[in-house]
Design an enzyme around this catalytic site. Structure first.
Site, PDB file in Angstrom:
ATOM      1  N   GLU A  49       0.820  -1.208   0.000  1.00 44.59           N
ATOM      2  CA  GLU A  49       0.000   0.000   0.000  1.00 44.59           C
ATOM      3  C   GLU A  49       0.856   1.260   0.000  1.00 44.59           C
ATOM      4  O   GLU A  49       0.403   2.317  -0.460  1.00 44.59           O
ATOM      5  CB  GLU A  49      -0.919   0.038   1.227  1.00 44.59           C
ATOM      6  CG  GLU A  49      -2.058  -0.951   1.187  1.00 44.59           C
ATOM      7  CD  GLU A  49      -2.940  -0.849   2.409  1.00 44.59           C
ATOM      8  OE1 GLU A  49      -4.128  -0.524   2.233  1.00 44.59           O
ATOM      9  OE2 GLU A  49      -2.444  -1.089   3.532  1.00 44.59           O
ATOM     10  N   TYR A  81     -16.238  26.270   0.807  1.00 43.70           N
ATOM     11  CA  TYR A  81     -16.037  24.837   0.618  1.00 43.70           C
ATOM     12  C   TYR A  81     -14.979  24.577  -0.445  1.00 43.70           C
ATOM     13  O   TYR A  81     -14.304  23.567  -0.403  1.00 43.70           O
ATOM     14  CB  TYR A  81     -17.349  24.104   0.314  1.00 43.70           C
ATOM     15  CG  TYR A  81     -18.239  24.737  -0.709  1.00 43.70           C
ATOM     16  CD1 TYR A  81     -18.013  24.578  -2.064  1.00 43.70           C
ATOM     17  CD2 TYR A  81     -19.335  25.490  -0.301  1.00 43.70           C
ATOM     18  CE1 TYR A  81     -18.848  25.159  -2.993  1.00 43.70           C
ATOM     19  CE2 TYR A  81     -20.173  26.070  -1.228  1.00 43.70           C
ATOM     20  CZ  TYR A  81     -19.922  25.909  -2.589  1.00 43.70           C
ATOM     21  OH  TYR A  81     -20.743  26.491  -3.507  1.00 43.70           O
ATOM     22  N   GLU A 101      -8.067   6.859  10.271  1.00 35.84           N
ATOM     23  CA  GLU A 101      -8.421   7.612  11.473  1.00 35.84           C
ATOM     24  C   GLU A 101      -7.576   8.880  11.594  1.00 35.84           C
ATOM     25  O   GLU A 101      -8.084   9.934  11.994  1.00 35.84           O
ATOM     26  CB  GLU A 101      -8.227   6.740  12.725  1.00 35.84           C
ATOM     27  CG  GLU A 101      -9.218   5.603  12.840  1.00 35.84           C
ATOM     28  CD  GLU A 101      -8.821   4.327  12.094  1.00 35.84           C
ATOM     29  OE1 GLU A 101      -9.484   3.304  12.329  1.00 35.84           O
ATOM     30  OE2 GLU A 101      -7.871   4.342  11.279  1.00 35.84           O
ATOM     31  N   LYS A 126     -12.478   4.562   2.746  1.00 37.48           N
ATOM     32  CA  LYS A 126     -11.441   3.890   1.958  1.00 37.48           C
ATOM     33  C   LYS A 126     -12.117   2.739   1.213  1.00 37.48           C
ATOM     34  O   LYS A 126     -11.990   1.572   1.560  1.00 37.48           O
ATOM     35  CB  LYS A 126     -10.316   3.398   2.873  1.00 37.48           C
ATOM     36  CG  LYS A 126      -9.092   2.900   2.133  1.00 37.48           C
ATOM     37  CD  LYS A 126      -8.010   2.507   3.131  1.00 37.48           C
ATOM     38  CE  LYS A 126      -6.895   1.754   2.444  1.00 37.48           C
ATOM     39  NZ  LYS A 126      -5.938   1.216   3.407  1.00 37.48           N
TER      40      LYS A 126
END
Length: 146
Positions: A49, A81, A101, A126
């Site tokens: 990863e 935004y 997290e 994810k």
């Protein structure tokens, strides 16, 4: 006089009244949202990863009083935004976090500290991280310390 059967209802009414008197709930809480923000980044704990990019999808809900912006019709009086999207995207790409997290927590801190939101909810997804699930991730809510 209320009957005993209404006792729990009366207690709930008193609790709700007292909660509404708390300064946090006295503030107006409008929500500006930015959903489906896709960021390609390095994310994950496994060696493979760390060599690829994956897409993290953010849904951001930001508590911000929009009354002044509604009155003035001026973007300087609101939470942009567009600017939030650019800032979160840049941060996530540079961070190369191991855990979703961490990305959620840091996104919340940026929204509260840099953009002045009173409250935020961050959903970091994810997608595809678990082959037998469509979406995986974390949802956090944070309030400004002010």
């Amino acid at each position: 006089m209320r009957s005993i059967a209404n006792g729990p209802r009366l207690v709930n009414e008193v609790v709700e009244y007292k909660l509404r008197q708390h300064p946090y709930w006295q503030r107006v809480l409008d929500i500006i949202f930015l959903h489906g923000l896709k960021v390609d980044c390095v994310i994950g704990i496994w060696e493979w990863e760390r060599r690829i990019t994956q897409t993290v999808i953010f849904d951001l809900d930001m508590g911000f009083d929009v009354k002044r912006a509604a009155e003035t019709d001026d973007v300087v009086d609101t939470l942009s935004y567009r600017d939030v999207a650019k800032r979160i995207t840049t941060h996530v790409k540079l961070t190369k976090a191991k855990l979703i997290e961490r990305l959620a927590e840091e996104a919340a801190a940026i929204i509260l500290d840099e953009f002045g939101a009173d409250w935020c909810r961050v959903r970091a997804n994810k997608r595809g991280a678990v082959s037998t699930a469509g979406d995986v991730g974390v949802v956090i809510e944070r309030r400004s310390k002010n």
